[in-house]
Design an enzyme around this catalytic site. Structure first.
Site, PDB file in Angstrom:
ATOM      1  N   CYS A 117      40.287  32.022  63.023  1.00  0.00           N
ATOM      2  CA  CYS A 117      38.637  32.875  63.134  1.00  0.00           C
ATOM      3  C   CYS A 117      37.411  32.051  62.583  1.00  0.00           C
ATOM      4  O   CYS A 117      36.382  32.479  63.236  1.00  0.00           O
ATOM      5  CB  CYS A 117      38.783  34.206  62.751  1.00  0.00           C
ATOM      6  SG  CYS A 117      40.005  35.084  63.230  1.00  0.00           S
ATOM      7  N   HIS A 257      31.377  36.583  63.082  1.00  0.00           N
ATOM      8  CA  HIS A 257      32.803  36.832  63.678  1.00  0.00           C
ATOM      9  C   HIS A 257      33.160  38.321  63.782  1.00  0.00           C
ATOM     10  O   HIS A 257      32.805  39.113  63.076  1.00  0.00           O
ATOM     11  CB  HIS A 257      34.064  36.054  62.671  1.00  0.00           C
ATOM     12  CG  HIS A 257      35.257  36.402  63.347  1.00  0.00           C
ATOM     13  ND1 HIS A 257      35.732  36.057  64.530  1.00  0.00           N
ATOM     14  CD2 HIS A 257      36.397  36.906  62.564  1.00  0.00           C
ATOM     15  CE1 HIS A 257      37.070  36.628  64.634  1.00  0.00           C
ATOM     16  NE2 HIS A 257      37.394  37.077  63.421  1.00  0.00           N
ATOM     17  N   ASN A 287      38.627  40.777  69.242  1.00  0.00           N
ATOM     18  CA  ASN A 287      38.747  39.630  68.551  1.00  0.00           C
ATOM     19  C   ASN A 287      39.092  38.499  69.216  1.00  0.00           C
ATOM     20  O   ASN A 287      40.357  38.469  69.546  1.00  0.00           O
ATOM     21  CB  ASN A 287      39.242  40.028  67.041  1.00  0.00           C
ATOM     22  CG  ASN A 287      39.287  38.836  66.262  1.00  0.00           C
ATOM     23  OD1 ASN A 287      38.956  37.826  66.465  1.00  0.00           O
ATOM     24  ND2 ASN A 287      40.043  39.115  64.927  1.00  0.00           N
TER      25      ASN A 287
END
Ligand code: UT7
Length: 330
Positions: A117, A257, A287
């Site tokens: 990520c 993020h 996500n």
């Protein structure tokens, strides 16, 4: 006064597949419900790349094509493509090379960067360092993940979180003081126990047994990851502000993020930022791993002004985490 050269984002592109997977769809697939997912993560729906034969490179190409169009850029001018992903088209060659071939970037070298990520953040810093050498003028940094290719849709611990998408930026030299100002990047390999894919690597090559044991899917032990993420993302963002004598008032936007709304809120609070200064699209896209930050930039680009101070912050598998301060150049 003449400024030293910095690497600046001069164009942004993005792509999400059309197919939506809503919380209500997931209610029919696993033991979960819309209320739980929304209150624990902030997610309402995510996008899934369903077309057979389509992979991460295809989403990345769509994002980069937007940059080529808006900048009227000849792909032959691109020096380098850095692709941040944990879902490459194949184990090798690098997806960056496949992307380069598909867009006709025949003069570019390319490579993939795996930092989960935090991948886009790490790739942005890598691309900026190439620009700062003075040797390269046009670098594409793309964050892309087809998370649906590594998610077990019978595992409620992961299937509610992840989605597919791609976001890309063009990096070019800037002599007006815009672009990447400072960054802090961190890794801690002891975190690999909590977020990983068990099989398919050199440690545990693919076999009938690994397939039957579902070891090619992403595994996440959510709670420890959550705890590390809240602390890691907030700490590093606060440290970046402090060492540059910045406060929340100086920051136009936090670009976090998009893993969990509660992690985003904790980071914004620690930086003294009101919600209006935080880019949030987790409700729509979930996500998307390496794509979350560039997808935010893509969605918000019309609201950004030249000179705006942006803090990009991420936390992900590895563990990897970090924050970057950029002055918007467009
Ligand atoms: O982007 C890469 C980095 N990743 C992250 O940053 C993710 C970090 N982790 C998280 O975002 C959260 O840990 C999750 C969203 C994954 C889970 O939320 P949580 O608040 O940590 O839930 P939990 O795992 O502590 O589970 C709480 C309860 C449990 O039930 P009991 O034991 O309290 O009865 C779980 O069994 O919720 C249950 N639960 C669910 N219920 C409905 C777990 N998953 C689900 C679900 N639907 N999908």
């Amino acid at each position: 006064m003449s400024q030293t050269m910095k690497a600046a984002i001069t164009a942004v592109g993005g792509y999400v597949p059309e197919t939506k997977l809503t919380n209500f769809d997931l209610e029919k697939m696993v033991d979960t419900n819309d209320e739980w997912i929304k209150s624990r993560t902030g997610i309402e729906e995510r996008r899934i790349l369903r077309e057979p034969g389509k992979a991460s490179s295809d989403m990345a190409v769509k994002a980069i094509e937007e940059i080529l169009r808006t900048k009227n850029l000849d792909p032959l001018e691109i020096d380098c493509i850095i692709c941040a992903t944990v879902t490459p088209d194949m184990v090798f060659p690098a997806t960056a090379n496949i992307i380069g071939d598909k867009i006709g970037a025949k003069n570019a070298f390319g490579f993939d960067l795996g930092a989960a990520c935090s991948g886009f953040l790490f790739a942005l810093n890598t691309g900026a360092a190439f620009i700062e050498t003075g040797k390269y003028k046009k670098i594409i940094v793309v964050g892309v993940d087809k998370m649906s290719s590594i998610i077990d849709y019978t595992d409620r611990a992961t299937c509610i979180i992840f989605g597919d998408g791609a976001g890309a930026v063009l990096l070019e030299p800037n002599f007006e003081g815009m672009g990447l100002q400072d960054a802090i990047l961190k890794s801690d390999g002891s975190g690999s126990d909590f977020l990983h894919i068990k099989a398919g690597g050199s440690l545990k090559p693919a076999s009938i047994e690994t397939v039957l044991a579902k070891e090619h899917y992403a595994f996440q032990d959510g709670q420890p990851v959550f705890k590390f993420a809240v602390k890691g993302m907030a700490d590093v963002s606060a440290e970046l502000l402090e060492r540059n004598n910045l406060t929340g008032d100086d920051i136009a936007w936090l670009v976090p993020h998009q893993a969990n709304l509660r992690i985003i809120d904790a980071t914004a609070n620690r930086m003294g930022l009101p919600k209006e200064k935080v880019m949030i699209n987790i409700q729509k896209f979930g996500n998307t791993t390496a794509a979350t930050i560039p997808l935010c930039l893509w969605e918000w680009q019309t609201k950004l002004n030249k000179g705006d101070n942006l803090i990009l912050a991420a936390f992900g598998g590895g563990f990897t985490w970090g924050a970057a301060w950029i002055k918007w150049a467009i």
